[in-house]
Design an enzyme around this catalytic site. Structure first.
Site, PDB file in Angstrom:
ATOM      1  N   SER A   1      29.696  55.894  83.640  1.00  0.00           N
ATOM      2  CA  SER A   1      30.477  56.265  84.814  1.00  0.00           C
ATOM      3  C   SER A   1      31.563  57.289  84.547  1.00  0.00           C
ATOM      4  CB  SER A   1      31.110  55.018  85.436  1.00  0.00           C
ATOM      5  OG  SER A   1      31.961  54.373  84.506  1.00  0.00           O
TER       6      SER A   1
ATOM      7  N   HIS B   1      25.455  53.772  88.719  1.00  0.00           N
ATOM      8  CA  HIS B   1      25.496  55.205  89.015  1.00  0.00           C
ATOM      9  C   HIS B   1      24.134  55.878  88.880  1.00  0.00           C
ATOM     10  CE1 HIS B   1      29.854  55.806  89.525  1.00  0.00           C
ATOM     11  NE2 HIS B   1      29.964  54.810  88.674  1.00  0.00           N
TER      12      HIS B   1
ATOM     13  N   LYS C   1      27.731  52.610  96.076  1.00  0.00           N
ATOM     14  CA  LYS C   1      27.845  54.009  95.668  1.00  0.00           C
ATOM     15  C   LYS C   1      26.840  54.845  96.464  1.00  0.00           C
ATOM     16  CE  LYS C   1      29.999  52.960  91.269  1.00  0.00           C
ATOM     17  NZ  LYS C   1      30.374  51.574  91.612  1.00  0.00           N
TER      18      LYS C   1
END
Length: 402
Positions: free
Chosen positions: A188, A216, A248
């Site tokens: 990240s 991610h 996300k």
């Protein structure tokens, strides 16, 4: 005998002391407040800004399709789940979405928890027991670190993405218990990708399972955003667990564990964050269901994301910035010391670019940075405006030549 008396520590004293430490180290954070929806352009302090700070990779956080589905679920199913999932808080829509997610991930089952953070706590705490061995990449996310602190297994760390060091740790710590190798799919802070195929191959030599936190990577890598595991063609591997967030790329909130069919059943019965937290509100479930539908029904999201990523990185490199070898839309720009990164962030905001500075302990000392994330929603004009601001700030602060 004379006793030595001291003033007792008070709550207010403790709070003020700890805050002062943060101020003295130039590490105190005051979050910016967005005055408009989470979009590629938003509003902060009354100013319209290009937003490079969010994890909204596909632009779903304010997407009309997700909002419409959320409203439909809200009207039909109500505002809240009303209870923990194991008592009376499992609505049919919860199970329907988990079936949808498992099909998308090509796994036997999926279970949704309250957040990615609590998912790591719940899954690691459930699977790992005394006598087991868990080996974790040194740059894994804080939620993995905290989840492992709660586990009773023997815990070891290997150097970042270093397969030789991973083998050394496995060799030096034999066990008859479960062996687990834990890695982020995409890291990240640096934006690099784990060498997952090599990790899985090495783990199999030792009979180990590989645990991938794909926070991610989900929505960013793999066909239609199925994630890092799919990016490396490992989606059918029974010894690979897929863990991730729904907050996300998918634009909403929550975490998931996807794996063998029986994994879901075990987590329902043993994962403490699942057992003791209320189920997601119906509107959240509706928006998540819409996100998975949308990425499969409409092409182009990931293509725009990666086109923007390649352009932005190339231009930063042309200007002379160090992006630390990032391979994904996470694009750090290294400034060195925390004060420098925070000052650069402030100057960028003055020029209409919202990009947050990060320092120790989030990143190592000396590697403070601004972490930028471009999205599928950014336009060429957005990115050029951000690059112009970066060029001006970089030259002012002597980070790049000119």
């Amino acid at each position: 005998m004379t006793s030595t008396l001291r003033e007792p520590v008070t709550l207010q004293g403790r709070i003020r002391t700890e805050l002062q430490k943060l101020h003295d180290a130039h590490l105190h954070i005051s979050p910016r407040v967005l005055e408009a929806p989470q979009r590629a352009r938003t509003r902060i302090l009354g100013r319209d800004v290009v937003n490079l700070a969010s994890n909204n990779y596909l632009g779903f956080a304010d997407h009309p399709f997700l909002k419409e589905r959320a409203a439909q679920y809200l009207q039909r199913w109500g505002a809240g789940a009303g209870a923990v999932r194991t008592i009376a808080g499992t609505l049919q829509i919860h199970e329907d979405f988990e079936t949808q997610l498992a099909a998308f991930k090509h796994t036997g089952s999926a279970l949704v928890l309250q957040s990615g953070f609590t998912t790591n706590q719940g899954v690691l705490g459930t699977l790992l027991q005394e006598g087991d061995l868990v080996v974790s990449d040194e740059l894994n996310h804080a939620s993995i670190i905290d989840g492992l602190r709660l586990a009773k297994a023997t815990k070891k760390v290997y150097r970042h993405k270093d397969l030789t060091d991973l083998r050394r740790v496995l060799d030096e710590n034999p066990t008859d218990g479960l062996i687990m190798v834990v890695t982020d799919g995409v890291f990240s802070m640096d934006g690099d990708i784990a060498p997952l195929a090599d990790i899985v191959a090495l783990a199999r030599e030792y009979g180990a399972v590989t645990y991938v936190d794909d926070a991610h990577g989900s929505g960013v890598l793999g066909e239609q955003g199925r994630g890092t595991v799919h990016h490396f063609g490992l989606q059918d591997a029974p010894d690979v667990l897929q863990i991730g967030t729904l907050s996300k790329a998918w634009g909403v909130v929550g975490g998931y564990a996807a794996g063998p069919a029986d994994l879901r059943d075990l987590l329902i019965n043993r994962a403490r964050p699942f057992l003791f937290s209320t189920g997601h509100p119906p509107a959240v479930v509706g928006a998540l269901s819409a996100a998975i539908d949308l990425v499969q029904q409409e092409g182009g999201f990931m293509e725009r994301l990666w086109d923007n990523t390649r352009f932005f990185k190339a231009e930063l490199h042309r200007l002379g910035f160090d992006t630390f070898g990032s391979e994904t839309p996470i694009t750090p720009v290294i400034f060195g010391e925390a004060e420098t990164a925070f000052e650069a962030s402030r100057r960028l905001l003055e020029r209409g670019v919202f990009a947050v500075g990060l320092g120790f302990p989030t990143v190592p000392k000396g590697l403070a940075r601004i972490r930028n994330i471009v999205t599928a929603e950014h336009t060429q004009d957005d990115l050029e405006r951000a690059l112009n601001a970066y060029e001006a700030v970089g030259r002012e602060m002597g980070v790049i030549g000119g």
